[in-house]
Design an enzyme around this catalytic site. Structure first.
Site, PDB file in Angstrom:
ATOM      1  CG  ASN A 278      10.318  10.813  53.860  1.00 29.93           C
ATOM      2  OD1 ASN A 278      10.399   9.812  53.129  1.00 29.93           O
ATOM      3  ND2 ASN A 278      10.107  10.715  55.162  1.00 29.93           N
TER       4      ASN A 278
ATOM      5  CD  GLU B 240      16.934  11.617  55.432  1.00 28.95           C
ATOM      6  OE1 GLU B 240      17.114  12.169  54.341  1.00 28.95           O
ATOM      7  OE2 GLU B 240      15.813  11.588  55.992  1.00 28.95           O
TER       8      GLU B 240
ATOM      9  CG  HIS C 180      14.236   9.948  59.041  1.00 29.03           C
ATOM     10  ND1 HIS C 180      14.148  10.198  57.693  1.00 29.03           N
ATOM     11  CD2 HIS C 180      13.204   9.108  59.333  1.00 29.03           C
ATOM     12  CE1 HIS C 180      13.115   9.549  57.197  1.00 29.03           C
ATOM     13  NE2 HIS C 180      12.535   8.880  58.168  1.00 29.03           N
TER      14      HIS C 180
END
Ligand code: 3HC
Length: 687
Positions: free
Chosen positions: A478, A440, A428
């Site tokens: 997130n 990530e 990510h």
């Protein structure tokens, strides 16, 4: 093993510092250097000394880990005082990084000989400190005080050549001649009857105006930063008070800053960043695949950014698009972004051409047959991703790693479509992917240890900060953001305005408030995510449904001036939010800054605790690194989890309970882990 080796070259004693990896000036090394200096002073056959390093770097400075411990003698200052008091000259032979206390040691020498690749800096401000072993007093006596101030205020390194030009260093030497030149210099200086020490000089009063101007500019650029204020005061002292008084003033400021939460948080961030790159314990040390060529699926903003990040670090990249015109558009986007970098001066024309030459676009997946790593950066839709992984499984070689750049989707579900799930992983990236350092690294249920280790290594080769996290909706970043966004929407519904929230947030230390940030990112992104997961956010949903998607439509939480970037308060938004509150039956009230911050930040900490309990993040510091580097959490607050420590766990727990009662929102009740930390009493104060 810390050691100092002493070598005799003619009549000069070479003191070799040997404390790998970075010659941090911990207690043992300080004692060993002091011992070597004293021995050389005693030895009648020795006329001078050279301080040199056995390693690729001279010294990274004081041992930052010791800052949390009881001081051990000799302190760096005591060592430097002894060097200063030596009747025999000392020359520093600086071969690489020479930072902080390392440079302060060198400043107490009679001369500094440097290689052109040496890097000299006083980066203490980055740790919320000022140089604390004489740097603020010796540097302005050695070079122009305004330049000395700038060097210390930025903490940026000067190269060997720059150091010679500014007067910080005396001469350049080729690496293989460094020791010989330094030894010759020590012999030469030994001929002087008296040592010329910086402590016996004063800053040149003729430079005072320029210094005050530089100081005023700095204060304006860094409002309220205590380390900058203390630094300016200390350097000003070099004009106004004798050396020893200046040193006392520097010491007082250093000790005050050292116990300040700001410095503790910055020091935590320093170590957390380094620790986060270490693989979680259960992974062991598996074989790492040598990734030589890379494929990227999708040439949108993310895909192009990822391709640029790899190309900039020497990897040949094949970028796949759905058709020729899209492939051409992706190529043009990359070419234009690289041209902008050349225009801004951050990239040379040659580097631009080389980077571009490493990127090839294609429409046929067969072009990926040789790739060692393929990163999918297509639409954030499960079906699209699964289809791509299915196609990839047919064309890539069996050893290739398949990564998805999803920001919240289930990596295991994507992996099922890609054949061997052991080689599937999440990478990510954050936008813009060629600039932002965070990645990530999402391990699925079946992702192999070798795949994880390889991806971490590759990300590090790109100069990124990879953090390994578990697979869950939104991963770490997130998932925590979702908690904050829920509270943001509730705050707006209950009476706060976007301006109130953003103001509170910038006062907390963030560059941008969450509403401005949302407008920048596009409100439709989280709206789509909510729709996909059956969640709602009455205010944000109403904005999107009214066509207010943020900066891209010129209207979001704010409306935007003609430049498209300057937010302006919008009465329409107030009306819209009030109408939503009414519809939801929520009575609006005035909400103060303290409640805004606590409602936004404390639920993040609560979610962070849940993430730790579930093992989705290996360490609280990993969550901090993710939030500092991916979401602009103020570094000087140390990240959300360290902020909880500075605030005190009992206070966090009590406040969460209070907020849960106040709002009736049971999700605000503190997690068991937080309750435990609050009662075990150990972790209340920051270490
Ligand atoms: N103290 C303690 N440990 C240090 C250290 C220091 N000053 N500098 C680096 N380390 C450790 C790192 O934590 C890391 O440990 P790990 O392997 O266990 O994770 C190891 O040394 C290697 O460091 P890096 O991974 O950062 O290696 P790099 O080669 O990428 O970078 C560096 C080397 C440029 C020296 C970088 O580590 C750095 O910038 N260090 C900090 C320098 C600094 O801030 N110095 C000022 C200290 S404060 C001071 O001197 C006060 C004085 O004025 C009194």
């Amino acid at each position: 093993m810390v050691s100092v080796e002493i070598e005799r070259r003619d009549e000069v004693s070479i003191i070799w510092m040997d404390n790998p990896p970075v010659n941090a000036l911990g207690a043992a090394l300080r004692a060993a250097i002091l011992h070597a200096v004293e021995a050389a002073v005693q030895d009648e056959a020795v006329i001078g000394m050279v301080l040199a390093s056995r390693h690729a770097i001279f010294s990274a400075g004081a041992d930052i880990k010791e800052f949390n411990q009881t001081p051990v003698s000799p302190s760096l200052r005591e060592l430097i005082d002894a060097m200063d008091a030596s009747p025999k000259p000392i020359v520093a032979a600086i071969n690489g990084v020479c930072f902080g206390g390392g440079l302060e040691l060198a400043l107490a020498c009679d001369a500094r000989i440097v290689t052109s690749t040496a890097r000299l800096a006083l980066p203490e401000v980055k740790l919320g400190l000022l140089p604390g072993a004489g740097g603020t007093q010796r540097l302005p006596r050695l070079m122009n005080p305004a330049d000395a101030l700038k060097l210390m205020a930025t903490g940026a390194p000067a190269t060997g050549d720059q150091a010679v030009t500014s007067g910080l260093a005396d001469a350049l030497a080729a690496a293989e001649r460094l020791l010989a030149e330094a030894t010759a210099k020590a012999s030469l200086l030994a001929k002087r009857t008296v040592r010329q020490r910086l402590r016996d000089t004063a800053a040149d009063q003729g430079t005072r105006d320029a210094f005050e101007k530089a100081a005023a500019t700095l204060l304006k650029a860094h409002p309220g930063e205590p380390q900058i204020e203390a630094l300016i005061e200390a350097v000003r002292g070099s004009y106004e008070v004798p050396f020893d008084e200046g040193m006392r003033q520097e010491r007082r400021s250093f000790e005050r800053l050292l116990v300040d939460d700001r410095s503790k948080s910055l020091r935590h961030a320093f170590f957390a960043e380094r620790e986060s790159g270490q693989l979680p314990g259960d992974i062991g040390s598996p074989d790492v695949i040598d990734v030589k060529t890379v494929g990227v699926i999708g040439g949108g903003t993310m895909g192009s950014g990822i391709a640029m990040a790899f190309a900039a670090n020497g990897f040949p990249v094949t970028l796949i698009e759905t058709d020729e015109p899209s492939a051409q558009r992706a190529y043009d986007r990359i070419a234009s972004s690289l041209s902008n970098s050349v225009r801004r001066g951050s990239l040379s024309e040659t580097a631009r051409s080389e980077n571009l030459a490493r990127i090839k676009t294609a429409v046929d997946y067969a072009e990926l047959s040789a790739a060692d790593l393929v990163i999918e950066a297509a639409f954030e839709e499960m079906d699209v991703k699964r289809q791509i992984f299915g196609r990839l499984a047919d064309v890539v070689k069996p050893s290739a790693i398949l990564a998805t750049n999803t920001s919240y989707l289930d990596v295991d579900a994507i992996a099922e479509a890609g054949g061997d799930a052991g080689r599937v992983i999440g990478m990510h990236f954050f936008s813009p992917a060629n600039i932002m350092k965070l990645v990530e690294v999402v391990r699925g249920r079946k992702t192999s240890a070798s795949t994880i280790a390889t991806v971490v290594k590759v990300a590090q080769k790109l100069g990124k900060l990879p953090v390994v996290v578990g697979n869950c909706h939104g991963f770490v970043g997130n998932r925590i953001l979702a908690r904050r966004s829920e509270q943001l929407d509730r705050l707006l519904l209950e009476g706060a305005t976007p301006e109130d929230v953003d103001r509170a947030f910038t006062a907390f230390g963030s560059k941008l408030g969450p509403c401005t940030m949302g407008d920048l990112a596009g409100l439709d992104i989280s709206w789509r995510m909510r729709r996909a997961t059956g969640r709602t956010a009455p205010v944000a949903d109403a904005l999107v449904e009214a066509g207010r998607l943020g900066q891209k439509t010129g209207r979001g939480y704010y409306r935007y001036a003609e430049d498209g970037r300057t937010p302006i308060s919008d009465l329409e938004v107030t009306t819209l939010i009030e109408a939503v509150s009414k519809k939801q039956g929520v009575k609006r009230r005035t909400i103060d800054q303290e409640e805004i911050i606590d409602r936004l930040i404390l639920p993040m900490i609560n979610e962070g605790a849940r993430i730790i309990e579930e093992g989705v993040a290996a360490r609280p510091g990993d969550i901090d690194v993710i939030w500092i580097h991916g979401y602009g959490f103020p570094r000087w607050r140390g990240g959300p989890m360290f902020y909880a420590q500075t605030r005190g766990y009992p206070n966090v727990v009590a406040r969460l309970k209070e907020l849960a009662t106040l709002t009736g929102d049971e999700s605000l009740r503190p997690e068991p882990l937080l309750e435990h930390l609050a009662t075990d009493g150990k972790s209340v104060a920051p270490q």
